[in-house]
Structures are given as structure tokens and as C-alpha cells.
Design a protein around this motif. Structure first.
Motif, short mmCIF file in Angstrom:
data_model
loop_
_atom_site.label_atom_id
_atom_site.label_comp_id
_atom_site.label_asym_id
_atom_site.label_seq_id
_atom_site.Cartn_x
_atom_site.Cartn_y
_atom_site.Cartn_z
N PRO A 1 41.94 59.72 45.36
CA PRO A 1 41.74 58.39 45.21
C PRO A 1 41.07 58.14 44.04
N ARG A 2 41.19 57.02 43.23
CA ARG A 2 40.59 56.32 42.14
C ARG A 2 39.29 55.83 42.57
N ALA A 3 38.01 56.16 42.26
CA ALA A 3 36.97 55.46 42.60
C ALA A 3 36.99 53.99 41.96
N SER A 4 36.25 53.31 42.46
CA SER A 4 36.17 52.06 42.04
C SER A 4 34.79 51.86 41.30
N LEU A 5 35.06 51.42 40.05
CA LEU A 5 34.06 51.07 38.90
C LEU A 5 33.37 50.04 39.44
N PRO A 6 32.35 49.97 39.41
CA PRO A 6 31.26 48.91 39.38
C PRO A 6 31.44 47.86 38.32
N LYS A 7 31.24 46.50 38.43
CA LYS A 7 31.41 45.35 37.70
C LYS A 7 30.45 45.41 36.59
N PHE A 8 30.71 45.28 35.11
CA PHE A 8 29.82 45.39 34.13
C PHE A 8 30.37 44.65 33.11
N LEU A 9 29.50 44.20 32.25
CA LEU A 9 29.79 43.41 30.87
C LEU A 9 28.79 43.78 29.97
N ILE A 10 29.32 44.57 28.94
CA ILE A 10 28.35 45.11 27.92
C ILE A 10 28.86 44.60 26.54
N ARG A 11 28.08 44.09 25.72
CA ARG A 11 28.41 43.63 24.33
C ARG A 11 27.70 44.28 23.29
N GLU B 1 23.83 46.85 17.34
CA GLU B 1 23.09 46.75 18.73
C GLU B 1 24.02 46.54 19.90
N LEU B 2 23.40 46.69 21.05
CA LEU B 2 24.21 46.74 22.17
C LEU B 2 23.41 45.99 23.19
N VAL B 3 24.03 45.20 24.06
CA VAL B 3 23.53 44.36 25.21
C VAL B 3 24.22 44.32 26.33
N VAL B 4 23.37 44.75 27.34
CA VAL B 4 23.83 44.86 28.65
C VAL B 4 23.87 43.29 29.60
N VAL B 5 24.83 42.80 29.34
CA VAL B 5 24.99 41.30 29.84
C VAL B 5 24.62 41.50 31.39
N ASN B 6 25.42 42.11 32.18
CA ASN B 6 25.16 42.34 33.52
C ASN B 6 25.76 43.61 34.10
N ASP C 1 16.58 54.55 28.07
CA ASP C 1 16.37 55.25 28.91
C ASP C 1 16.01 54.47 30.23
N GLY C 2 16.75 54.54 31.42
CA GLY C 2 16.60 53.84 32.46
C GLY C 2 17.29 52.41 32.53
N ASP C 3 17.25 51.54 33.38
CA ASP C 3 17.86 50.40 33.79
C ASP C 3 17.21 49.43 32.85
N VAL C 4 18.02 49.33 31.65
CA VAL C 4 17.57 48.22 30.61
C VAL C 4 17.54 46.86 31.07
N CYS C 5 16.76 45.98 30.42
CA CYS C 5 16.76 44.47 30.75
C CYS C 5 18.01 43.86 30.51
N ARG C 6 18.58 43.07 31.17
CA ARG C 6 19.69 42.34 30.90
C ARG C 6 19.50 41.32 29.61
N ASN C 7 20.55 41.29 28.81
CA ASN C 7 20.55 40.17 27.96
C ASN C 7 19.49 40.73 26.67
N LEU C 8 19.17 41.95 26.66
CA LEU C 8 17.85 42.39 25.73
C LEU C 8 18.75 43.15 24.57
N PRO C 9 18.74 42.57 23.39
CA PRO C 9 19.46 43.55 22.45
C PRO C 9 18.74 45.06 22.37
N VAL C 10 19.69 46.09 22.38
CA VAL C 10 19.13 47.42 22.24
C VAL C 10 19.55 47.91 20.85
N PRO C 11 18.76 48.18 19.96
CA PRO C 11 19.05 48.52 18.61
C PRO C 11 19.92 49.85 18.57
#
Length: 294
Positions: A166-176, A193-198, A236-246
Motif C-alpha cells: 500500500p502507498r502510505a498517505s503523506l501528511p499535508k504540508f506546504l513549504i515555500r 531561504e525556505l519557509v514551512v508554511v504548514n 533541527d526540530g519542528d521549525v516555527c511556521r512562516n519563519l524564513p530559514v536561511p
């Protein structure tokens, strides 16, 4: 007419699933539902058919379920001679045997012996999907063995069945995000830069992988190899949402050079942005780079 042995699987397409089934609750979110998953084992059913003109004396009839991954080294990478003698040891996924009939005698004519065999693995092994390739072969079989006296030859029949994973279901995410340029001066860093929106699942790590792609060719053919030369963790770890990561990577001096393309060989570079989630889902995006020296 001698004695004939055959295996008939009940399912016509011979396809079985080693899958999962979630027990859905009321009001739980998608992540909670994934945590309440029960493994469902399918059962192979069918009959072993023995046909003989006369009665058959035997020393027992057994049924074996086998699953393995067979690997073969590529002649391109190690040479034809080495590839022939250096097949990698098979990886065993399943090897279960059951005794169907104890030693005795079967009557003349046609005898059908039904069987049920659970598609079950031992320990933490995983059933990979059936695949027949050139260098990788994943195969599952049922083998029936009828042991006979020294004067009569043992009978064996093998039947392949197919496993679908079976194909595992991928959690919803949005990364810009963005890279400031993919045409890079080798003495200057790669930036962006990279931003984890959700993301439904927590982020475990974000990494930059620098990869070199070397292509060597001649009249006999081409060989293309990609190897990782540098890996940098930018979060490293669960980064804050909408925070730009350089994004900042210095090109290593000894393992990079300006992008090079000739008639007989090429040296190219790529960067992978890798996001690892806590449920071991891996999200990757690849960007070809062109390096030059000013």
C-alpha cells in the motif's frame, strides 16, 4: 502417465496485499487516525493437486512460502567478470513451511489438498512489492514438495504470487522557498531561504545535500553516477511556521569544479533540499546547478 503435482491459487490474478487498515474514530484528526492503524494480514488460499494413474506412496507433503530480494552487481561499475562472480547474497523476507500431509499413500486419480497460508513476516521485516528488474529482483513463491522413497524421485512444484504494497498517505504540508541563483560562482556561497508554511506532521530536520553527477562515455556506452559530497543541516526540530530559514552553503574546494561538459565526459552539480518529518516521511526537491569561476 507418471505422478503430476500442481498448485492452484484461489485468487485468479494471484495478487495479495500486505496492507494496513485504520480504525476510524469520531472527531479525530487525520494524524490521530494514522496513529490508530492495525496491520491486516491476507491469507493465500488454494489447493495442491496430485494426479496419478496408480496409488502413490510418499514420505510427506509440505508447502513453503518464500520471499526474497536478489541483487546483482552492475557490470558497468565493477566489470563483467566481477559482476558474474559477485552477486550479492539474497535478502530473505519470508520463509515459512507447513506440513500438509504426513507420510502415507494417496489413491489413484486426482487428489486435491486445500491450504490456507497467512502472508506473515517475522520480526520487523517489510514485504516489498513484487518487482522483476535487471539488477534487483523481488519475488514471492509457494513451493510444494512431495518426498518419496529412494527409488522414486521427489516431486516439486513452484508457483509465483504477487505482492502489492500500500502507498502510505503523506501528511499535508506546504513549504515555500527559493535559491537566489542556480548559476553560481564557485568561490561564493549558495544562498536562499525556505519557509514551512504548514505541516500536519512535525518537522524533524531540514538538510542541504550537494551532489556531483559524473558522466563518462565512449562508443561502448555511457555510465552516469551521482554521489553526495556535502550535507549541511539548516534546521533541527519542528521549525516555527512562516519563519524564513536561511539557506547558506559554501562549495567545498577539493570536491567541486566549474561545470564541465566535453565529448567524452561531463561533471555536473545538483543540490537537494531534504525535509524529514517525524513519521519518517522524506520530502525532497532537486535543483541542477551551474558552477563557474570568475
Amino acid at each position: 502417465m507418471g505422478t503430476a503435482l500442481d498448485i492452484k491459487i484461489k485468487r485468479a490474478n494471484k495478487v495479495y496485499h500486505c496492507g494496513v487498515s485504520s480504525s476510524k474514530g469520531t472527531g479525530g484528526g487525520r494524524v490521530e487516525e494514522q496513529a490508530r492503524v492495525n496491520v491486516v494480514l491476507e491469507i493465500l488460499t488454494g489447493v495442491v493437486v496430485i494426479t496419478s494413474k496408480d496409488s502413490v506412496q510418499h514420505q510427506g507433503i509440505s508447502l513453503t512460502m518464500e520471499g526474497s530480494v536478489n541483487l546483482q552487481l552492475s557490470a558497468k561499475s565493477v566489470g563483467v567478470f566481477e559482476a558474474f562472480y559477485n552477486s550479492v547474497k539474497p535478502i530473505q523476507l519470508i520463509n515459512n513451511t507447513v506440513e500438509m500431509v504426513k507420510p502415507g499413500k494417496l489413491p489413484s486419480g486426482k487428489t486435491e489438498i486445500p491450504f490456507e497460508f497467512p502472508l506473515q513476516v517475522k520480526g520487523n521485516k517489510v514485504l516489498y512489492e513484487t518487482y522483476h528488474g535487471v539488477f534487483v529482483n523481488i519475488q514471492y513463491t509457494l513451493r510444494c514438495d512431495m518426498r518419496r522413497s529412494l527409488l522414486a524421485k521427489d516431486l516439486t512444484k513452484t508457483c509465483e504470487f504477487i505482492v502489492h504494497s500500500p502507498r502510505a498517505s503523506l501528511p499535508k504540508f506546504l513549504i515555500r522557498g527559493h535559491l537566489n541563483s542556480t548559476n553560481c560562482i564557485i568561490t561564493q556561497p549558495l544562498t536562499g531561504e525556505l519557509v514551512v508554511v504548514n505541516s500536519e506532521a512535525a518537522v524533524k530536520s531540514i538538510e542541504l545535500q550537494l551532489v556531483r553527477v559524473e558522466t563518462c562515455g565512449c562508443a561502448e556506452g555511457y555510465a552516469r553516477d551521482a554521489t553526495e559530497i556535502q550535507n549541511i543541516q539548516i534546521a533541527d526540530g519542528d521549525v516555527c511556521r512562516n519563519l524564513p530559514v536561511p539557506i547558506y552553503m559554501v562549495f567545498p574546494r577539493l570536491f567541486t569544479c566549474p561545470t564541465l561538459e566535453t565529448t567524452n565526459f561531463k561533471v555536473e552539480f545538483e543540490v537537494n533540499i531534504v525535509v524529514l518529518l517525524h513519521d519518517d516521511h522524506l520530502i525532497t526537491e532537486n535543483f541542477p546547478l551551474k558552477l563557474c569561476r570568475m
